[in-house]
Design a protein around this motif. Sequence first.
Motif, PDB file in Angstrom:
ATOM      1  N   UNK A 328       2.716  -4.040  -2.366  1.00 27.16           N
ATOM      2  CA  UNK A 328       2.178  -2.484  -2.651  1.00 27.16           C
ATOM      3  C   UNK A 328       3.121  -2.454  -4.011  1.00 27.16           C
ATOM      4  N   UNK A 329       2.993  -1.917  -4.840  1.00 27.46           N
ATOM      5  CA  UNK A 329       4.492  -1.315  -6.229  1.00 27.46           C
ATOM      6  C   UNK A 329       4.047   0.173  -6.794  1.00 27.46           C
ATOM      7  N   UNK A 330       4.841   0.169  -7.196  1.00 26.58           N
ATOM      8  CA  UNK A 330       4.676   1.595  -8.169  1.00 26.58           C
ATOM      9  C   UNK A 330       4.124   1.962  -9.624  1.00 26.58           C
ATOM     10  N   UNK A 334       1.709   5.184 -16.821  1.00 37.04           N
ATOM     11  CA  UNK A 334       0.091   5.458 -16.782  1.00 37.04           C
ATOM     12  C   UNK A 334      -0.831   3.869 -17.577  1.00 37.04           C
ATOM     13  N   UNK A 335      -1.454   3.889 -16.499  1.00 41.64           N
ATOM     14  CA  UNK A 335      -2.914   2.734 -17.457  1.00 41.64           C
ATOM     15  C   UNK A 335      -4.284   3.016 -17.048  1.00 41.64           C
ATOM     16  N   UNK A 336      -4.972   2.631 -17.736  1.00 42.29           N
ATOM     17  CA  UNK A 336      -6.879   2.753 -18.115  1.00 42.29           C
ATOM     18  C   UNK A 336      -7.229   1.845 -17.536  1.00 42.29           C
ATOM     19  N   UNK A 353      10.978  -0.885  -7.172  1.00 45.26           N
ATOM     20  CA  UNK A 353       9.971  -1.003  -7.135  1.00 45.26           C
ATOM     21  C   UNK A 353       8.600  -0.966  -7.530  1.00 45.26           C
ATOM     22  N   UNK A 354       8.603  -0.489  -9.037  1.00 49.96           N
ATOM     23  CA  UNK A 354       8.190  -0.601  -9.424  1.00 49.96           C
ATOM     24  C   UNK A 354       7.118  -1.730 -10.412  1.00 49.96           C
ATOM     25  N   UNK A 389       1.274   5.320  -9.445  1.00 48.66           N
ATOM     26  CA  UNK A 389       0.749   5.534  -8.666  1.00 48.66           C
ATOM     27  C   UNK A 389       0.818   4.068  -7.988  1.00 48.66           C
ATOM     28  N   UNK A 390       0.234   3.780  -6.338  1.00 48.19           N
ATOM     29  CA  UNK A 390       0.352   2.772  -5.663  1.00 48.19           C
ATOM     30  C   UNK A 390      -0.337   1.483  -6.609  1.00 48.19           C
ATOM     31  N   UNK A 391      -0.048   0.549  -6.587  1.00 50.18           N
ATOM     32  CA  UNK A 391      -1.183  -0.501  -6.323  1.00 50.18           C
ATOM     33  C   UNK A 391      -1.123  -1.974  -5.969  1.00 50.18           C
ATOM     34  N   UNK A 392      -2.208  -2.698  -5.498  1.00 49.98           N
ATOM     35  CA  UNK A 392      -1.750  -3.807  -4.891  1.00 49.98           C
ATOM     36  C   UNK A 392      -1.116  -4.455  -5.854  1.00 49.98           C
TER      37      UNK A 392
END
Length: 396
Positions: A328-330, A334-336, A353-354, A389-392
Motif C-alpha cells: 500500500x502506497x500513497x 490526484x488521478x482519474x 512511500x508515495x 489517497x492510499x492505493x494498492x
Amino acid sequence: MARTPVAEHEGRVRALLAPLRTRAPETVPVAAALGRVLAAPVVSPIDLPPFRNSQMDGYAIRSADLPEPGSLLIAADIPAAPGTPSPLVAGTAARIMTGASIPTGADAVVPVEDTVASDDGRVTIASVWSAGSYVREAGSDLRAGEDLLPAGLRLSSRHLAALSAAGITSVDVESRVRVAVISTGSELVAPGESLGPGQIADSNGTALVAAARDVAAQIVLEGRVVDDRDAFEALLEAAIAADAELVLTSGGISQGAYEVVRETLEPQGALVDVLAMQPGGPQAIASFRGIPVVCFPGNPVSSQLSFLLFVEPLLREIARLPDRIRVTRVLDAPLTSVEGKRQFLRGRSLPDGRVETLGGPSSHLVAALAAADVLIDIPEDVAELPAGASVETWEL
C-alpha cells in the motif's frame, strides 16, 4: 455492453489450468539445477567439512607444548593434498597450509604471520595459543544426516556450491510447466528486422517467454504467425508436437476482422470475452486437443499485464515461488480512472512511500511500463482519487 469482472476471469483461468497443479518432481544434475525449485529437503551424506583441517597457513602445534612463548622444531610439512599426515610428535610443529588435514596430536594452528622461522629448522612463536585456535573440526559446518537445503528453495549459485561440497550430483526439483508462446499478427516482424510501412517488432513473444521463464516455466515453442487460420492452427499443432502443456497467445481476439485466434478457436468452444479492466479488456480461454490455451490481447502492455494477472499466480504456485509483492502506497498527485473498469496504471515508487503515475492508461506505452517499478491497482468503482489517497501497488 456488460463487461466481465476481472475476478471472474481469474477463476476461469485457474479452473482451466488446475490440472497442471498435479505433477511429479523430476531429477536433474546439480550442474543444470540453477533456478530450479527443490521438491524435497536435501540431507548431507557427509560431514562438512569432511575432515579436521587448518583455517590458516601457519604451524600446527600441541598447545600444551607452549605454555609460554618459545620455539619448536619443524618436524613436517603438510600441504592441502590427498592423504593423512603422520601424527605430530610432542615438542614439534608442522608447517601447514590452509585446508590441509591437521595431524593427530595437534590441537591448534598458529598463523604464519605470528611466527618467525629460522634457518636451523625451528619456528619461534611469540604468543600463547589455546586449543582449537584456527582449527576447523569435521562437521563444524554441518553434520552428516542433517538437512543441507529445505524443500521449496529456488536454487542459486551458493546452493549449488553447498550441494557439490557434500558430493551430491543430482537433486529432485519441481517439474517445469511446458509452455508454448504464439504471437499473432500480419504486421509483426522479428525484433531487429527492418520495419516496413505498417510493421512493428514483436515484443509480445519476447515478453511472454521471459515472464514464463521467470516463474520457472520451460519454453518448448516460440512462434509468430500471420493472420491466417491454417497457419495459426498449424502452429498450435506444432505446440502439441513439442509436448506443450499450456499455450499462450497474443493478439487476434477482438471483435474486428482478421482476428485469427478468435476465428480459429471460437468454433471449437473457446470463451471470448471483454473484461472490466484497462488495459487488457479482450480475453479468451480455450482447449486445443486437450491442451489449455490462454489468449491475451495483442497490445503489448495488455499482453504483459494479462500474463501477470491470470497465468503467473498459478505458475508461481506450481513452482513454489512466493506471490508477487503488493504494497500500500500513497498517491503523490490526484488521478482519474474510468468508472466500471479496474485500471492498472504504471507507476514509480518514491522513497517516502508515495507513488507517482507514469504515462497514461493506454495499452501501447511499452516505454512507460519499462520505466515503472509498480502497477497501481484502481478498483472498478473508483472514478477519481485525491493526492494522498492510499492505493494498492504490485511490485514489478
